[in-house]
Structures are given as structure tokens and as C-alpha cells.
Write an enzyme that holds these catalytic residues in place. Structure first.
Site, PDB file in Angstrom:
ATOM      1  N   TYR A   1     -15.087  42.109   7.054  1.00  0.00           N
ATOM      2  CA  TYR A   1     -15.362  41.462   6.235  1.00  0.00           C
ATOM      3  C   TYR A   1     -14.151  40.353   6.272  1.00  0.00           C
ATOM      4  CZ  TYR A   1     -15.656  39.016   1.627  1.00  0.00           C
ATOM      5  OH  TYR A   1     -15.975  38.167   0.419  1.00  0.00           O
TER       6      TYR A   1
ATOM      7  N   ASP B   1      -7.303  39.097  11.653  1.00  0.00           N
ATOM      8  CA  ASP B   1      -7.429  38.926  10.201  1.00  0.00           C
ATOM      9  C   ASP B   1      -6.568  40.051   9.562  1.00  0.00           C
ATOM     10  OD1 ASP B   1      -8.201  38.860   7.487  1.00  0.00           O
ATOM     11  OD2 ASP B   1     -10.264  38.713   7.770  1.00  0.00           O
TER      12      ASP B   1
ATOM     13  N   LYS C   1      -3.373  38.062   0.212  1.00  0.00           N
ATOM     14  CA  LYS C   1      -3.247  39.362  -0.697  1.00  0.00           C
ATOM     15  C   LYS C   1      -1.709  39.409  -0.927  1.00  0.00           C
ATOM     16  CE  LYS C   1      -7.336  41.654   0.667  1.00  0.00           C
ATOM     17  NZ  LYS C   1      -8.184  41.926  -0.779  1.00  0.00           N
TER      18      LYS C   1
HETATM   19  N1  PMP Z   1     -10.207  39.092   5.267  1.00  0.00           N
HETATM   20  C1  PMP Z   1     -10.236  40.419   5.034  1.00  0.00           C
HETATM   21  C2  PMP Z   1      -9.934  41.189   5.777  1.00  0.00           C
HETATM   22  C3  PMP Z   1     -10.218  41.013   3.459  1.00  0.00           C
HETATM   23  O1  PMP Z   1     -10.050  42.096   3.057  1.00  0.00           O
HETATM   24  C4  PMP Z   1     -10.376  39.718   2.618  1.00  0.00           C
HETATM   25  C5  PMP Z   1     -10.774  40.305   0.919  1.00  0.00           C
HETATM   26  N2  PMP Z   1     -10.828  41.413   0.705  1.00  0.00           N
HETATM   27  C6  PMP Z   1     -10.793  38.448   3.007  1.00  0.00           C
HETATM   28  C7  PMP Z   1     -10.540  38.298   4.221  1.00  0.00           C
HETATM   29  C8  PMP Z   1     -10.900  37.428   1.791  1.00  0.00           C
HETATM   30  O2  PMP Z   1      -9.908  37.256   0.962  1.00  0.00           O
HETATM   31  P1  PMP Z   1     -10.160  36.656  -0.252  1.00  0.00           P
HETATM   32  O3  PMP Z   1     -10.899  37.622  -1.155  1.00  0.00           O
HETATM   33  O4  PMP Z   1      -8.644  36.373  -0.904  1.00  0.00           O
HETATM   34  O5  PMP Z   1     -11.144  35.326  -0.328  1.00  0.00           O
END
Ligand code: PMP
Length: 424
Positions: free
Chosen positions: A142, A237, A265
């Protein structure tokens, strides 16, 4: 639970599903989500006054636990100076410097306000740089709710993307290719056939979004080799793993230098910050230097930057050693409980991120994660909740330890798990 129930009913009247992000609605475990009134260290308190040991930690940002004093102080001081100017501030340079020194692969970085913006913008700049349209992602990874990345599957390893969400026209995902995580030959074949159309391969180098799934030995190294050979940019990511598995993320642990990295995060210390960065020649394609447009009214917001700086400046090698100690203790205590209760389950862990998959022996990709018994997880979740332990309300999400958790918290967690899973 009364106040949570009342608030949830009111919320559902005014907010779709009563929540501002879907997992918070507890759809996959059932029941009424607890409305939270405060957090302190490893604990949260709901509006009905019940306390829980928190293993969600705002889905990762709270590596020091809730209301980390240095972070709270930094935000208060920043707020007193004004909340936003829409002009550059010294803190942004400091945070860029901190990121660059923890992530040597990041020559230049741009701050945004969420992980979604980070991945969306990284893909755009990769397309601008390579002048290629395609993106390759892994099934079950994701990367936020970016149209072109909201694609999980096709069977048979690799296929044209089919959108996961209504409202995403298939034309928007037609340039997204997918492969099974940990399946190197699928990637090899795709790059062989389609490589010249692909700008970037994006991957969660340790996956958190299927629940925790680790890369097989050599998988990431091979991705680096294959992408380099194909002229495809490798995008890590590290929104979840960055500053969590090590200060420099998975790239520090493996020594692999991706072309671009996405962060989020922890880098915002619980306030809205994301970041993407990497090679100068790629990042210089961004406006105002280059033709790839990307912008944000609140990007590099002074409160968020202050929170991020206070959070990451308090992280050193000892922090990660401590998280590993706590993680290993939790893993061995829970494994013992599962073994003694004869519960078939697989516990996957990377440092302070962990998931128990019920009913399966092995989880190395999304298909195996989906084979897990989510009903058994839901029962476990509710059993733990009743005993004061707040786990992710879904089988397919990572649980997080923080530096505020203690050995006593972990031992109590294992005792509660033993009760929930029954007598041997
Ligand atoms: N990439 C990863 C690996 C994530 O875990 C997340 C959110 N859990 C995101 C992107 C998206 O981040 P956000 O919820 O701050 O938009």
C-alpha cells in the site's frame, strides 16, 4: 463504551462511516470503535475512561509513545510563533539536513503533508526524469490512496492494473503493473517485456500493509540490480519503516541505495508530514528547477516540522537496540503462548513491527496473508481489547511497539493472550 457508542452514532450522521480514515471504523473486526480522549506513553484512554496498552501508535508515527515531552514542547513553542507562513523557515532546512544525514541516498528532499503525497509526487518526478509512463508495484503493498497506486492485483504474477477503488477510472491505472511480493522472476519477466515503458518500481522494502511481511534474502538486492539494468528508478516506500527499523530505515539495514525514498509517519512525530527525496539529478526535475509540478500550501508546516525534528533527534542507536529487545521479548512470549495453546499461527516481526497471522504456517506474500483466518484475528482482537490491549483492528495491519512500552507491558500482553486463546 456508552460514550463511544453515542459519538459513533453522531459521527456516522456527519462523517461517512463515522471516520476520517476507513480502518478506524473496525469493519473487519466488528464492534464500536473506541473514541480516544488522550494518550500518555504506551497508553491511550477512551472517552469512557478505559485505559489500553496501545499497539497502534497512530499507525506508526509515535515511536516515543504518546505525548512525548520533547515533541509536545517543540510544538507548543512553534505554535506560539505562528502556525504557518507559506514562506521558507529555518526548521525545514534543519529537517532536510537530518533526513539527508540519516539517508545518504537522499541528496535532496521535499516535504509534503502525508505519505500519500510523498508517493504520488515520487512517481511523478520519476516519470518526468525517465520520460516513461509506467509504474511497477507489488500486490498487497500500500502506498497511500494515489489513483495509479490503488491497484493490488491481477492473477498470475503480472498484469495490467485494475483499480481497487470505485472512482478510479481504469485509464488511470492502465500504466500500473503488478507483481507478487518476493517473486523475483515475475519482476524479471515484466522488466524484460515492459521495462522500457516503466519509470519506477515502488516497494515497501519491509511490508507493513499486508500485516508484516519480510523480503526474502537477496530480494531487495536483486530488485536494485534489475531496476538499474532496466533504467527503472527504484523507489523505497519507507513511510512506515523509515526511522522505525533503523534511523536510516531498511536502506541503512541492507546498504541498498534506492533512487528515491518516500517517508512519512515518524518524520512528522505525529503531525502531518511526508517527504520524498533521492538523487539530485532526479529531484531537480521538480518545479521551480524543472518541469514536474508539485506544491503544497502547508508543506513544511512549522508545527509539523518542529514535531518531526524533536522526534527524530531523540532517536539514536540505543533506541533501535531497545526496540529490538522489546520486540524479541514480545515475539518469544507470544510464540510460547501460541505453541502451548496449540494455535496454528505465524508471527512475523521486523524490529518493532509485528503481526500474528492466524491459521497459517507461512506468510511471504499477499496471497498467503489473505489465507489467514481473519475471524480468528477478530476474536483475538476483541479478547485483547476487553483485557486492556489495543491491537490493530484488522488482520492486515502491522502492530507497533514504542520506546514507551516496558517489559512489564509485554509480559502482561502475553498473559492476556494466553487467557484469550484458552487453556492448553
Ligand atoms: N506508504 C506506506 C508504506 C504506508 O504505510 C502509508 C500509510 N499507512 C502510506 C504510504 C500513506 O501514508 P498516509 O496515510 O500518510 O497518506
Amino acid at each position: 463504551m456508552k460514550k463511544s457508542e453515542k459519538l459513533f452514532a453522531e459521527a456516522r450522521r456527519l462523517i461517512p462511516g463515522g471516520v476520517n480514515s476507513p480502518v478506524r471504523a473496525w469493519k473487519s473486526v466488528g464492534g464500536t470503535p473506541r473514541f480516544i480522549s488522550r494518550g500518555q506513553g504506551a497508553r491511550i484512554t477512551d472517552v469512557d475512561g478505559r485505559n489500553y496498552v496501545d499497539y497502534v501508535g497512530s499507525w506508526g508515527p509515535l515511536i516515543h509513545g504518546h505525548a512525548h515531552p520533547a515533541t509536545v514542547k517543540a510544538v507548543q513553542e512553534a505554535a506560539a510563533r505562528g502556525t504557518s507562513y507559506g514562506a521558507p523557515t529555518p526548521g525545514e532546512v534543519e529537517l532536510a539536513e537530518e533526513i539527508h544525514s540519516a539517508y545518504p541516498s537522499i541528496d535532496k528532499v521535499r516535504l509534503v503533508s502525508s505519505g500519500t503525497e510523498a508517493t504520488m509526487s515520487a512517481i511523478r518526478v520519476a516519470r518526468a526524469y525517465t520520460k516513461r509512463p509506467g509504474v511497477l508495484k507489488f500486490v498487497g503493498c500500500y502506498h497511500g490512496h494515489v489513483d495509479s497506486l490503488l491497484v493490488k492485483a491481477g492473477s498470475g504474477g503480472a498484469t495490467f492494473g485494475i483499480p481497487d477503488s470505485e472512482g478510479v477510472p481504469s485509464a488511470f491505472t492502465a500504466l500500473t503493473f503488478t507483481a507478487e511480493f518476493n517473486d523475483l522472476s515475475a519482476v524479471e519477466e515484466l522488466l524484460h517485456v515492459k521495462g522500457r515503458e516503466i519509470a519506477a518500481l515502488i516497494v515497501e522494502p519491509v511490508v507493513g500493509n499486508m500485516g508484516v511481511v519480510l523480503p526474502k534474502t537477496g530480494f531487495l538486492e536483486d530488485l536494485r540490480k534489475l531496476t538499474r539494468r532496466a533504467g527503472v528508478l527504484l523507489v523505497f516506500d519507507e513511510v512506515m519503516t523509515g526511522f522505525r527499523l533503523a534511523k536510516g530505515g531498511v536502506q541503512e539495514l541492507t546498504g541498498i541505495a534506492p533512487d528515491l525514498t518516500c517517508l512519512g509517519k515518524i518524520v512528522g512525530g505525529g503531525l502531518p508530514v511526508g517527504a520524498f527525496g533521492g538523487r539530485s539529478d532526479v529531484m531537480d526535475k521538480l518545479a521551480p528547477l524543472g518541469g514536474a509540478y508539485q506544491a503544497g500550501t502547508l508543506s513544511g508546516n512549522p508545527l509539523a516540522v518542529a514535531a518531526g525534528l524533536a522526534t527524530i533527534r531523540d532517536l539514536g542507536p540505543k533506541s533501535y537496540a531497545r526496540l529490538e529487545t522489546l520486540g524479541a521479548r514480545l515475539e518469544s512470549a507470544l510464540r510460547k503462548v501460541l505453541r502451548e495453546r496449540r494455535v496454528k499461527a505465524k508471527l512475523n516481526r521486523a524490529g518493532s513491527m509485528w503481526t500474528v497471522f492466524f491459521g497459517v504456517d507461512w506468510v511471504t506474500n499477499f496471497a498467503q496473508a489473505q489465507a489467514a483466518d481473519s475471524k480468528a484475528y477478530a476474536q483475538f482482537f476483541h479478547g485483547m481489547l476487553e483485557r486492556g490491549f489495543y491491537l490493530p483492528p484488522s488482520q492486515f495491519e502491522a502492530a507497533f511497539l514504542s520506546l514507551a512500552h516496558t517489559e512489564a507491558d509485554i509480559d502482561a500482553t502475553a498473559e492476556a493472550a494466553a487467557e484469550v486463546l484458552g487453556r492448553p
